[in-house]
Design an enzyme around this catalytic site. Structure first.
Site, mmCIF file in Angstrom:
data_model
loop_
_atom_site.group_PDB
_atom_site.id
_atom_site.type_symbol
_atom_site.label_atom_id
_atom_site.label_comp_id
_atom_site.label_asym_id
_atom_site.label_seq_id
_atom_site.Cartn_x
_atom_site.Cartn_y
_atom_site.Cartn_z
ATOM 1 N N HIS A 30 -4.427 1.329 7.436
ATOM 2 C CA HIS A 30 -3.076 1.905 7.513
ATOM 3 C C HIS A 30 -2.924 3.061 6.518
ATOM 4 O O HIS A 30 -2.443 4.150 6.876
ATOM 5 C CB HIS A 30 -2.049 0.795 7.237
ATOM 6 N N GLN A 58 3.081 9.959 0.979
ATOM 7 C CA GLN A 58 4.372 9.274 1.068
ATOM 8 C C GLN A 58 5.303 9.615 -0.087
ATOM 9 O O GLN A 58 6.505 9.346 -0.016
ATOM 10 C CB GLN A 58 4.165 7.758 1.134
ATOM 11 N N GLY A 66 0.836 -1.189 0.000
ATOM 12 C CA GLY A 66 0.000 0.000 0.000
ATOM 13 C C GLY A 66 0.872 1.240 0.000
ATOM 14 O O GLY A 66 2.016 1.212 0.463
#
Ligand code: NI
Length: 159
Positions: free
Chosen positions: A133, A52, A47
């Site tokens: 998450h 990010q 993922g």
């Protein structure tokens, strides 16, 4: 497609809240494809969220290797959380660490796909874990922020 640099723990952007995507344009589609390429590179992740790669937009990709394959989530909302599971997690942005995190066993999630069409799905076990998450990333939360006390371990993960 192109690989993008992964932002790692210590960069304050990882604790910022991502903004909704108002228009799914070519730039967003390229972002999603670049995120996927970056995630799949050397099979490092299941993922990845836009933050990010340094983009504060509410989208993420998951691919846990099941029959769903790659799933793109744009402006996702988790509308139901049921049960509990204890998950051992890592993160591309937190290289070399693992920890145990309590997650719901089952969730229901709504989002837009890359064509802008709404979809919704139920997810359990690893898929629910992975979606939760990634969803946390959109609100500036890392798994280490939710780790069970004393459960953080250093790993020999390649960086
Ligand atoms: Ni992560």
């Amino acid at each position: 497609m192109a690989l993008r640099n992964i932002v790692t723990e210590g960069d304050p952007i990882l604790h910022k809240t991502s903004r909704p995507i108002e228009e799914i344009n070519d730039r967003i589609l390229k972002l999603l494809d670049d995120m996927a390429e970056t995630m799949y590179y050397e099979n490092r992740g299941i993922g990845i969220a836009a933050v990010q790669v340094g983009v504060l937009r509410r989208c993420f990709i998951v691919d846990i290797g099941d029959e769903h394959g790659r799933i793109d989530f744009i402006n996702p909302e988790i509308t139901l959380r049921e049960g509990e599971q204890l998950c051992t997690e890592g993160c591309l942005s937190v290289p070399g660490k693992q920890a145990d995190v309590k997650r719901p066993f089952k969730i229901h999630v709504k989002a837009l796909d890359r064509n802008g069409n709404p979809f919704e799905m139920d997810a359990e076990e690893l898929l629910a874990n992975c979606i939760c998450h990634e969803y946390d990333h959109l609100d500036g939360v890392l798994f280490v922020d939710r780790a069970e006390p004393g459960s953080v371990v250093m790993t020999n993960a390649e960086e």
